[in-house]
Write a protein that holds these residues in place. Structure first.
Motif, PDB file in Angstrom:
ATOM      1  N   PHE A  80      68.214 -30.938 -25.882  1.00 58.45           N
ATOM      2  CA  PHE A  80      67.669 -30.124 -24.791  1.00 58.45           C
ATOM      3  C   PHE A  80      67.954 -30.793 -23.464  1.00 58.45           C
ATOM      4  CE2 PHE A  80      64.238 -29.008 -21.814  1.00 58.45           C
ATOM      5  CZ  PHE A  80      64.395 -27.621 -21.795  1.00 58.45           C
ATOM      6  N   GLU A  81      68.461 -30.001 -22.512  1.00 59.34           N
ATOM      7  CA  GLU A  81      68.721 -30.495 -21.159  1.00 59.34           C
ATOM      8  C   GLU A  81      67.724 -29.856 -20.203  1.00 59.34           C
ATOM      9  OE1 GLU A  81      72.215 -30.588 -17.717  1.00 59.34           O
ATOM     10  OE2 GLU A  81      72.452 -29.362 -19.521  1.00 59.34           O
ATOM     11  N   ASP A  82      66.902 -30.691 -19.581  1.00 55.54           N
ATOM     12  CA  ASP A  82      65.897 -30.213 -18.638  1.00 55.54           C
ATOM     13  C   ASP A  82      66.559 -30.030 -17.275  1.00 55.54           C
ATOM     14  OD1 ASP A  82      63.707 -29.634 -17.140  1.00 55.54           O
ATOM     15  OD2 ASP A  82      62.604 -31.477 -17.589  1.00 55.54           O
ATOM     16  N   LEU A  83      66.573 -28.792 -16.795  1.00 54.36           N
ATOM     17  CA  LEU A  83      67.228 -28.492 -15.528  1.00 54.36           C
ATOM     18  C   LEU A  83      66.302 -28.612 -14.327  1.00 54.36           C
ATOM     19  CD1 LEU A  83      69.410 -25.423 -16.568  1.00 54.36           C
ATOM     20  CD2 LEU A  83      70.034 -27.834 -16.476  1.00 54.36           C
ATOM     21  N   ARG A  84      65.000 -28.802 -14.571  1.00 53.05           N
ATOM     22  CA  ARG A  84      64.080 -28.978 -13.446  1.00 53.05           C
ATOM     23  C   ARG A  84      64.287 -30.381 -12.871  1.00 53.05           C
ATOM     24  NH1 ARG A  84      59.545 -27.214 -15.526  1.00 53.05           N
ATOM     25  NH2 ARG A  84      59.623 -25.216 -14.437  1.00 53.05           N
ATOM     26  N   PHE A 137      76.082 -28.942 -29.897  1.00 55.01           N
ATOM     27  CA  PHE A 137      75.367 -27.774 -29.389  1.00 55.01           C
ATOM     28  C   PHE A 137      74.075 -28.202 -28.706  1.00 55.01           C
ATOM     29  CE2 PHE A 137      72.172 -24.435 -29.802  1.00 55.01           C
ATOM     30  CZ  PHE A 137      72.825 -23.387 -29.180  1.00 55.01           C
ATOM     31  N   GLY A 138      73.733 -27.546 -27.609  1.00 53.17           N
ATOM     32  CA  GLY A 138      72.498 -27.875 -26.907  1.00 53.17           C
ATOM     33  C   GLY A 138      71.950 -26.677 -26.159  1.00 53.17           C
ATOM     34  N   ILE A 139      70.682 -26.756 -25.821  1.00 51.11           N
ATOM     35  CA  ILE A 139      70.005 -25.722 -25.040  1.00 51.11           C
ATOM     36  C   ILE A 139      69.617 -26.332 -23.699  1.00 51.11           C
ATOM     37  CG2 ILE A 139      67.944 -24.265 -24.879  1.00 51.11           C
ATOM     38  CD1 ILE A 139      67.939 -24.096 -27.908  1.00 51.11           C
ATOM     39  N   SER A 140      69.839 -25.590 -22.639  1.00 49.89           N
ATOM     40  CA  SER A 140      69.384 -26.031 -21.329  1.00 49.89           C
ATOM     41  C   SER A 140      68.288 -25.081 -20.856  1.00 49.89           C
ATOM     42  CB  SER A 140      70.537 -26.069 -20.327  1.00 49.89           C
ATOM     43  OG  SER A 140      71.135 -24.792 -20.203  1.00 49.89           O
ATOM     44  N   GLY A 141      67.341 -25.634 -20.130  1.00 48.33           N
ATOM     45  CA  GLY A 141      66.202 -24.852 -19.645  1.00 48.33           C
ATOM     46  C   GLY A 141      65.270 -25.734 -18.856  1.00 48.33           C
ATOM     47  N   PHE A 142      63.962 -25.440 -18.950  1.00 49.54           N
ATOM     48  CA  PHE A 142      62.986 -26.187 -18.163  1.00 49.54           C
ATOM     49  C   PHE A 142      61.955 -26.809 -19.080  1.00 49.54           C
ATOM     50  CE2 PHE A 142      64.715 -22.819 -15.516  1.00 49.54           C
ATOM     51  CZ  PHE A 142      65.190 -23.560 -14.439  1.00 49.54           C
ATOM     52  N   ARG A 143      61.525 -28.007 -18.736  1.00 52.12           N
ATOM     53  CA  ARG A 143      60.584 -28.736 -19.585  1.00 52.12           C
ATOM     54  C   ARG A 143      59.270 -27.962 -19.706  1.00 52.12           C
ATOM     55  NH1 ARG A 143      61.257 -31.826 -15.026  1.00 52.12           N
ATOM     56  NH2 ARG A 143      59.478 -32.050 -13.639  1.00 52.12           N
ATOM     57  N   ASN A 144      58.658 -28.208 -20.846  1.00 52.81           N
ATOM     58  CA  ASN A 144      57.385 -27.561 -21.175  1.00 52.81           C
ATOM     59  C   ASN A 144      57.523 -26.040 -21.271  1.00 52.81           C
ATOM     60  OD1 ASN A 144      56.080 -30.111 -21.083  1.00 52.81           O
ATOM     61  ND2 ASN A 144      55.868 -29.935 -18.852  1.00 52.81           N
ATOM     62  N   MET A 147      73.679 -23.025 -24.461  1.00 54.02           N
ATOM     63  CA  MET A 147      73.230 -21.846 -23.728  1.00 54.02           C
ATOM     64  C   MET A 147      71.994 -22.163 -22.903  1.00 54.02           C
ATOM     65  SD  MET A 147      71.691 -19.546 -26.860  1.00 54.02           S
ATOM     66  CE  MET A 147      71.011 -18.315 -25.750  1.00 54.02           C
ATOM     67  N   PHE A 148      71.857 -21.417 -21.804  1.00 55.83           N
ATOM     68  CA  PHE A 148      70.722 -21.570 -20.911  1.00 55.83           C
ATOM     69  C   PHE A 148      69.678 -20.507 -21.247  1.00 55.83           C
ATOM     70  CE2 PHE A 148      68.720 -19.810 -17.034  1.00 55.83           C
ATOM     71  CZ  PHE A 148      67.897 -20.901 -16.716  1.00 55.83           C
ATOM     72  N   VAL A 149      68.409 -20.947 -21.338  1.00 57.06           N
ATOM     73  CA  VAL A 149      67.301 -20.026 -21.603  1.00 57.06           C
ATOM     74  C   VAL A 149      66.391 -20.031 -20.378  1.00 57.06           C
ATOM     75  CG1 VAL A 149      65.345 -19.505 -23.087  1.00 57.06           C
ATOM     76  CG2 VAL A 149      67.431 -20.469 -24.073  1.00 57.06           C
ATOM     77  N   PRO A 150      66.242 -18.895 -19.715  1.00 57.38           N
ATOM     78  CA  PRO A 150      65.413 -18.873 -18.498  1.00 57.38           C
ATOM     79  C   PRO A 150      63.941 -19.124 -18.818  1.00 57.38           C
ATOM     80  CG  PRO A 150      66.111 -16.656 -19.105  1.00 57.38           C
ATOM     81  CD  PRO A 150      66.857 -17.589 -20.003  1.00 57.38           C
ATOM     82  N   GLU A 151      63.218 -19.520 -17.789  1.00 55.85           N
ATOM     83  CA  GLU A 151      61.810 -19.873 -17.955  1.00 55.85           C
ATOM     84  C   GLU A 151      60.955 -18.653 -18.258  1.00 55.85           C
ATOM     85  OE1 GLU A 151      58.927 -23.213 -15.853  1.00 55.85           O
ATOM     86  OE2 GLU A 151      60.359 -22.084 -14.627  1.00 55.85           O
ATOM     87  N   THR A 152      61.470 -17.463 -17.976  1.00 60.75           N
ATOM     88  CA  THR A 152      60.706 -16.240 -18.264  1.00 60.75           C
ATOM     89  C   THR A 152      60.570 -15.994 -19.761  1.00 60.75           C
ATOM     90  OG1 THR A 152      62.755 -14.980 -18.040  1.00 60.75           O
ATOM     91  CG2 THR A 152      61.322 -15.121 -16.105  1.00 60.75           C
ATOM     92  N   VAL A 153      61.457 -16.586 -20.557  1.00 61.44           N
ATOM     93  CA  VAL A 153      61.364 -16.445 -22.016  1.00 61.44           C
ATOM     94  C   VAL A 153      60.202 -17.294 -22.513  1.00 61.44           C
ATOM     95  CG1 VAL A 153      62.503 -16.894 -24.216  1.00 61.44           C
ATOM     96  CG2 VAL A 153      63.815 -15.942 -22.302  1.00 61.44           C
ATOM     97  N   THR A 154      59.193 -16.626 -23.055  1.00 63.29           N
ATOM     98  CA  THR A 154      57.999 -17.346 -23.508  1.00 63.29           C
ATOM     99  C   THR A 154      57.887 -17.393 -25.022  1.00 63.29           C
ATOM    100  OG1 THR A 154      56.703 -15.303 -23.334  1.00 63.29           O
ATOM    101  CG2 THR A 154      56.726 -16.771 -21.411  1.00 63.29           C
ATOM    102  N   ALA A 155      58.793 -16.732 -25.734  1.00 61.05           N
ATOM    103  CA  ALA A 155      58.767 -16.748 -27.199  1.00 61.05           C
ATOM    104  C   ALA A 155      60.192 -16.663 -27.724  1.00 61.05           C
ATOM    105  CB  ALA A 155      57.938 -15.582 -27.739  1.00 61.05           C
ATOM    106  N   ILE A 156      60.479 -17.450 -28.774  1.00 57.29           N
ATOM    107  CA  ILE A 156      61.798 -17.455 -29.410  1.00 57.29           C
ATOM    108  C   ILE A 156      61.581 -17.364 -30.913  1.00 57.29           C
ATOM    109  CG2 ILE A 156      63.957 -18.704 -29.747  1.00 57.29           C
ATOM    110  CD1 ILE A 156      63.500 -20.076 -27.081  1.00 57.29           C
ATOM    111  N   GLY A 157      62.181 -16.380 -31.559  1.00 59.29           N
ATOM    112  CA  GLY A 157      61.969 -16.129 -32.975  1.00 59.29           C
ATOM    113  C   GLY A 157      62.697 -17.100 -33.886  1.00 59.29           C
ATOM    114  N   GLU A 158      62.481 -16.929 -35.186  1.00 60.98           N
ATOM    115  CA  GLU A 158      63.054 -17.789 -36.225  1.00 60.98           C
ATOM    116  C   GLU A 158      64.583 -17.753 -36.183  1.00 60.98           C
ATOM    117  OE1 GLU A 158      63.211 -18.055 -41.133  1.00 60.98           O
ATOM    118  OE2 GLU A 158      62.226 -16.389 -40.124  1.00 60.98           O
TER     119      GLU A 158
END
Length: 746
Positions: A462-466, A441-448, A415-426
């Motif tokens: 983790f796949e860095d899309l930047r 299984f993997g997560i795609s998004g932006f580094r840091n 799944m892709f997690v947008p950069e606007t997400v600044t917190a992810i719960g347990e």
């Protein structure tokens, strides 16, 4: 006169006794059944009827005359047998072979029997137990009317339980349908009034009409997970049946399937249940006060639920379900109470966050803005009901937080997690009930980002899309470039690179570059602290002539990500440089192999070439420092002896027997030159050419093994630049002496 009568009676009794004894004796050794190779005999003491020989016991279809009176034709019709024994040669039992056997109490049919005819034990009222191991289906009417039958064990070879197979077996208390059976045919167990427990295996797909009709004492029923069709009146009249749990596999609950199950209080439908529920399916189920029906049920027939005698409604009957479904429509059209579970396909999952699910595509969409709600393992979000059907998750770009357990146990590929997400719960993403992450299984998004932090903390790919830059600055006048095709990282420019720290590494250190070669140009004079750190250890570093200073852990160290960043020295690192620079000392201090780029004095290489080629079947390449040795079992001592005689000192040889990949250091004065040996065909490097080397070459040629470095050269026996089955054949011929290794000198 009386004495005469008694005398006559005694005479008749004796005569009858003699006749009876004579009858038994006639069959004591077995009599052949006409037209077959099957024999039968009867033991009067044990009352056992036995069958031997080979083949099939024939059919006896005409067991009644035209008026319907019994007309038994089988030869053993007048015997009072209580048991039957079948020999191993019996392959089939014909139709009605033992119909109306009045004394028969038990029977065992062995696995050698492959065919069971119709009505074999029809109306054998004294039969109490049967064990069927035959590799055959249970035939129509096989035990019909066996009113004394109390127990039966069925073979797992059967695929079908035939029509009226156990019809009116009123003493049968329980039945377990074995794995393998796929069809329970019409009336198979109807009117088994004493049947209390029935277990249907997972392989059964169809329960035909009237399968358990009129089993008025059936109290517990377990339906297998493979049942697809429950036909008309299949369980009608099972007045003591208390509960039914329908498996998800069911596609049809036909008309009147459970009609008249007056003790039924609970029917469990899986939420994803999608069967058609027929007319009157649960009619006259007077104690059934409520049902919960999921949204996948699209058709509910008239009077399917909630109706009693004379068409009167069951008082207080309630249906629970989702809005705009067949359940709500049925409740409304019949004026039953409907308890809504809400809208099935969308809802809220945060104060200003909405979810929706598209059943056609399997896509779960999270829209709105702000934070998603937190959940727990015991109280998951509403959309978790679709967990096994969700194929993708789309999170809107205004969502700022993914709550705890928000996507727990949802086995999407990624799944892709947008950069606007600044917190992810347990355990919000990718954590499954067994505590492990699904493979792939993997997560795609932006580094840091929060997505990368969550992935790292939970061991998720983790796949860095930047876009990752391929060039950048690492000194006031120093730039770097990366070539992904050659996996080469190059420093260009003049002067010194920047210095870094273990907690503030160069930006490119975390770009995930797969670097094999690092080249430092002649204009670079200083490599700062931690300046050349990567996530993998490059194989070679090559430095120009003008390096004056190397900082702390300047190169050759690997970035290891854990709770704390760690740097470890790489292994098998080769450093190319000049002796007059600090590169040589740095390499030796950190355990790296140093290779001098200084011009070599020809005396050493020329002498080595002359000595080796004179005394051994070999060819020396002075430029690449490679020795092609076309001899096997050459020892370190033999090589050292000849070079020593020529005035050269052999400083080190890695092994006693020379094989592919063995290095040799030769020294004259202050100069040391390293050579590497290649033995054609010796891909394993043990100095011996055998079938194991051939197998390694074959595996490499089909991509199931890896050959690197000198092993590649050794495997290419014919020197055509390609390693294939021809090279493997060469090696096999070398191994068995059909070819000489010297023939491959090139």
């Amino acid at each position: 006169m009386m004495k005469k009568v008694i005398s006559v009676l005694l005479t008749m009794c004796i005569a009858l006794s003699v006749m009876a004894v004579g009858f038994v004796t006639a069959y004591a050794d077995g009599t052949i059944i006409t037209g077959t190779e099957v024999t039968w005999s009867y033991d009067v003491e044990t009352k056992t009827l036995s069958f031997g020989g080979a083949g099939a016991i024939p059919d006896y279809n005409d067991y009644k005359d035209n008026s319907g009176n019994l007309k038994l034709e089988y030869p053993w019709k007048d015997l009072s047998y209580t048991s039957i024994v079948f020999g191993e040669g019996i392959t089939a039992v014909g139709n009605y072979a033992f119909v109306y056997s009045p004394a028969l109490e038990s029977v065992v049919i062995p696995a050698s029997v492959a065919v069971l005819g119709k009505g074999i034990f029809l109306n054998c009222t004294a039969l109490k137990s049967a064990e069927i191991s035959a590799a055959a289906d249970i035939s129509d009417e096989m035990f019909a009317g066996c009113t004394g039958l109390k127990s039966v064990i069925l073979s797992d070879s059967a695929k079908t339980i035939g029509k009226k197979a156990f019809y009116n077996c009123v003493s049968l208390g329980e039945i377990t349908v074995p794995d393998g059976v796929t069809l329970i045919d019409e009336d198979a167990f109807s009117y088994c009034a004493g049947l209390e427990n029935a277990v249907i295996s997972d392989t059964v797909k169809t329960l035909a009409k009237y399968a358990f009709y009129g089993c008025e004492n059936l109290k517990t029923l377990k339906l297998g997970k493979g049942v697809e069709t429950i036909s008309e009146d299949a369980f009608a009249g099972c007045r003591k049946l208390e509960s039914v749990e329908l498996p998800l596999s069911v596609k049809t609950v036909a008309s009147n399937a459970f009609n008249g199950c007056s003790s039924l209080t609970a029917v469990t439908f899986p939420e994803a249940f999608s069967a058609v529920i027929g007319t009157g399916a649960f009619d006259l189920c007077l104690e059934l006060k409520a049902v919960t029906i999921g949204p996948k049920v699209t058709s509910i027939g008239s009077k399917a639920f909630g109706y009693g005698k004379k068409g009167n409604k069951v008082s207080g009957f309630t249906i629970t379900g989702y809005e705009n479904t067949a359940a709500q429509k049925y409740a409304q059209s019949n004026s039953f109470t409907f308890v809504s579970l809400g809208n099935y396909l969308d809802g809220k999952c945060g104060e200003s966050v909405l979810w929706s699910f598209d059943e056609a595509t399997g896509k779960l969409t999270i829209a709105g803005m702000g934070e998603m709600s937190d959940y727990t393992a015991d109280k998951l979000p509403e959309y978790s009901r679709f967990a096994d059907r969700i194929k993708s998750i789309d999170i809107g770009d205004k969502i700022t937080k993914i709550g705890a357990y928000a996507f727990y146990n949802m086995s999407v590929d990624g799944m892709f997690v947008p950069e606007t997400v600044t917190a992810i719960g347990e355990k919000a993403i990718g954590n499954y009930t067994d505590g492990t992450i699904a493979e792939g299984f993997g997560i795609s998004g932006f580094r840091n980002s929060a997505a990368q932090d969550y992935a790292n903390a939970n061991g998720i790919a983790f796949e860095d899309l930047r876009p990752v830059p391929t060039t950048g600055e690492c000194g006031e006048n120093v730039t770097w470039t990366y070539d992904a095709e050659t996996k080469t990282f190059t420093l260009s420019g003049e002067g010194a690179t920047y210095s870094y720290a273990d907690d503030k590494l160069p930006e490119f250190a975390e770009y995930g570059f797969e670097v094999e070669n690092v080249i430092v140009g002649d204009g670079i004079t200083e490599i700062g602290d931690y300046a050349l750190v990567f996530e993998n250890a490059p194989k070679t570093f090559t430095f120009g002539k003008n390096i004056k200073k190397l900082g702390e852990k300047a190169f050759g160290f690997v970035l290891t990500k854990s709770e704390e960043t760690e740097l470890t020295a790489g292994t098998d690192v080769t450093v190319n440089g000049y002796k007059a620079t600090p590169v040589k000392d740095y390499a030796e201090t950190n355990g790296f192999t140093f290779v001098s780029l200084d011009p070599e004095e020809p005396v050493v290489t020329d002498t080595v070439k002359a000595v080796i080629e004179k005394n051994f079947t070999a060819k020396v390449n002075s430029e690449t420092k490679t020795i092609i040795l076309c001899q096997t079992e050459v020892t370190k001592a033999a090589i050292a002896e000849k070079l020593t005689e020529a005035g050269l000192e052999v400083v080190a040889v890695q092994a006693d027997v020379i094989g592919t990949g063995i290095h040799m250091d030769v020294k004259v004065g202050e100069e040391t030159v390293t050579y590497v040996f290649v033995v054609p065909g010796d891909t394993s490097g043990d100095g011996v050419v055998n079938s194991g080397d051939a197998l390694m070459i074959l595996n490499y040629s089909v991509g199931s093994a890896e050959l690197v470095g000198e092993a590649l050269t050794a495997g290419d026996t014919n020197g055509d630049g390609v390693i294939n089955s021809g090279d493997a054949l060469d090696v096999l011929q070398l191994a068995v002496g059909q070819k000489e290794i010297g023939s491959f000198l090139k």
